[in-house]
Design an enzyme around this catalytic site. Structure first.
Site, mmCIF file in Angstrom:
data_model
loop_
_atom_site.group_PDB
_atom_site.id
_atom_site.type_symbol
_atom_site.label_atom_id
_atom_site.label_comp_id
_atom_site.label_asym_id
_atom_site.label_seq_id
_atom_site.Cartn_x
_atom_site.Cartn_y
_atom_site.Cartn_z
ATOM 1 N N SER A 56 40.041 41.371 33.149
ATOM 2 C CA SER A 56 39.056 41.605 32.041
ATOM 3 C C SER A 56 38.206 40.515 32.016
ATOM 4 C CB SER A 56 39.651 42.286 30.737
ATOM 5 O OG SER A 56 38.753 43.030 29.943
ATOM 6 N N LYS A 68 33.166 47.738 30.868
ATOM 7 C CA LYS A 68 33.422 47.210 32.061
ATOM 8 C C LYS A 68 33.618 48.435 33.137
ATOM 9 C CE LYS A 68 35.454 42.680 30.974
ATOM 10 N NZ LYS A 68 35.526 42.771 29.612
ATOM 11 N N SER A 101 36.425 46.390 26.200
ATOM 12 C CA SER A 101 36.167 46.041 27.458
ATOM 13 C C SER A 101 36.297 47.250 28.378
ATOM 14 C CB SER A 101 37.361 45.208 27.827
ATOM 15 O OG SER A 101 37.078 44.069 27.435
#
Length: 532
Positions: free
Chosen positions: A336, A91, A88
């Site tokens: 997230s 991101k 993640s």
């Protein structure tokens, strides 16, 4: 025993092996490295190298870079050019590109339109529900659209409800996403017309809550949020006597919207609560809106039709605007949220090239990264969230991005979206709310977490003991341990505990792995209902 203060200055060089031996003895007494070999450097490099010698990283890969946030001076690097799975941390690229290319005040719009003619309270023609990509649309928002239509005096539509999801393409799932995640809420299908069941804004999902019956032998009581006939419940579970094992499971069958509730739930047990994806979120949104129309006394002929574009001559009848992007950044980054990342990727594609596809969005993100000094030739990004294991990012390129965005006009809003270490407020601490507590990094370090099986990452900002702001990026891969989060934490806490400008390094070892340590192959915020 208190940890030593390790100084690196000219006197160490002048006194040579004597000082090295003394410092080595002190460090050995306080924190022994594994037998075999260890770093000889006694400054920041030695401290971080020693952390990365943790046995949990045996045979694994680490890409770590630390820099001065103000000057960009690199203070530490370990295989910074190695391309590893960022999970993640992907991101970071998606969110900064969205702020730059869409703008912090960008809003998503959902419209109700028609090409029909009005005859008193009757609308002759089709009613169009056009999705603009809003991943935060709640059932109450569709209810308000229906209420606004009813308030205009319309009570009957002779045509059909048409759900227009043509702003994005029809590819619902990302490349190489795991098939066994399909019903898990963090891997929902992507559509510009969808529904979020709660204010975590988990678009494309429903919340299923099962509670035991009043006595053994009863079926569990099951509630859906939002309530909708778009989902069919197949309740096979059984209430069993108090004290027996709770084995209740909730799963959606592939290719359908049948959710099966099976297993046993004891009398008096707490509810089993699961967030489950729907199959075809466009139809889900149309069903929720159709139900809302009925509640407000607006009758529509026939069942909804999906995937048809709104004619250019259609006139707007009602609309809903989302929160601005700078506010959406908070649930997106703190929790997230994968679906936000993918929606933003396709929206970037639509706004920059007129094509709401992953390819178009990722091309625009890559172009943005390149302008920020990121060497995109060393990066592979194939989705917006990091769910695919095909993404590759070197830590030094994440560091470059984190340094470059500090001058952006929207930086303060984006920075506020990063999780804060040990901030117990879920809306602030996010995926870091239970980490680095009772350390100088608590309420200090901000960072984006990343978690997949065998891949973990943490990148962000921290202020050291001398007041110097640092940028860090830690990407760890190919380990077999259940979790390496404490290794990441030890690096950040060491930075927060040290005066790096003056070479006063307070080395903090990782917490020892616990035999009962929970697996960290998913972001903690994805493991609902328990959060971090």
């Amino acid at each position: 025993m208190s940890r030593p203060v390790i100084r690196t200055d000219r006197r160490l060089k002048r006194h040579g092996w004597i000082w090295a031996a003394v410092i080595g003895l002190v460090c050995t007494l306080t924190w022994s490295a594994p037998a075999g070999a260890g770093p000889s450097d006694t400054g920041l490099k030695g401290a971080i190298d020693r952390i990365l010698m943790d046995a949990r990283m045996d045979g694994g890969a680490a890409s770590v870079v630390i820099a001065d946030a103000a000057t960009g001076e690199r203070l530490y690097q370990r295989d910074g050019t190695d391309r590893l799975m960022p999970a993640s941390n992907t991101k970071l690229a998606t969110s900064t590109a969205a702020m730059a290319l869409l703008g912090p005040d960008h809003r998503f719009r959902t419209d109700v339109l028609s090409t029909g003619s009005r005859h008193g309270s009757v609308l002759r023609g089709d009613l169009y529900l056009r999705g603009g990509g809003d991943p935060t649309t709640l059932a109450k928002d569709y209810d308000q659209l229906a209420a606004d239509l009813a308030a205009s005096g319309i009570t009957r539509v002779t045509g059909r409800l048409v759900a227009d999801d043509t702003r994005f393409d029809t590819q619902r799932l990302g490349r190489s996403w795991a098939a066994d995640d399909e019903s898990s809420y963090y891997s929902a299908q992507i559509s510009p017309l969808t529904v979020a069941p709660d204010t975590d804004y988990d678009s494309g999902t429903v919340v299923v809550e099962a509670t035991p019956g009043t006595k053994a032998g009863d079926k569990p009581r099951v509630k859906l949020t939002p309530p909708t006939d778009y989902i069919h419940l197949d309740i096979r579970g059984t209430t069993v006597p108090s004290g027996q094992s709770d084995t209740l499971t909730v799963e959606r069958e592939h290719g359908t919207n049948t959710i099966t509730v099976s297993g046993n739930i004891p009398v008096g047990a707490s509810a089993t609560k699961e967030w489950v994806t729907v199959w075809e979120p466009t139809g889900y949104a149309a069903a929720v809106f159709s139900d809302a129309l009925g509640r407000h006394g607006v009758r529509v002929t026939g069942s909804p039709r999906l995937g048809r574009p709104t004619p250019p001559r259609a006139k707007p009848l009602a609309s809903h605007n989302s929160m601005p992007l700078k506010e959406l950044m908070l649930p997106f980054m703190k929790l997230s949220n994968n679906m936000h990342a993918e929606t933003l990727t396709k929206t970037i594609g639509y706004e920059t090239s007129g094509r709401g596809t992953w390819d178009a969005g990722l091309a625009a993100i890559s172009g943005y990264l390149q302008k920020q000094g990121v060497k995109t030739s060393t990066v592979r990004q194939l989705d917006g969230s990091g769910l695919t294991r095909m993404n590759l990012f070197p830590a030094e390129q994440l560091e470059t991005l984190l340094l470059s965005v500090r001058d952006a006009s929207w930086y303060a809003d984006w920075y506020a979206s990063l999780p804060v270490a040990c901030n117990r407020d879920r809306a602030m601490g996010g995926t870091l709310r239970s980490r680095m507590c009772a350390t100088p990094a608590a309420l200090n370090a901000r960072g984006k977490t990343g978690s997949l099986t065998g891949a973990s990452a943490l990148s962000g900002y921290v202020t050291d003991a001398g007041g110097r702001e640092l940028v860090y990026s830690v990407v760890l891969n190919n380990y077999l341990a259940s979790s390496v989060k404490s290794i990441e934490d030890a690096i950040v806490v060491t930075l927060a505990s040290s005066d790096t400008a003056h070479g006063t390094i307070t080395a903090v070892p990782p917490k020892a792995a616990r035999s009962t340590e929970p697996a960290a192959d998913l972001e903690c915020s994805w493991q609902k209902p328990k959060f971090c």
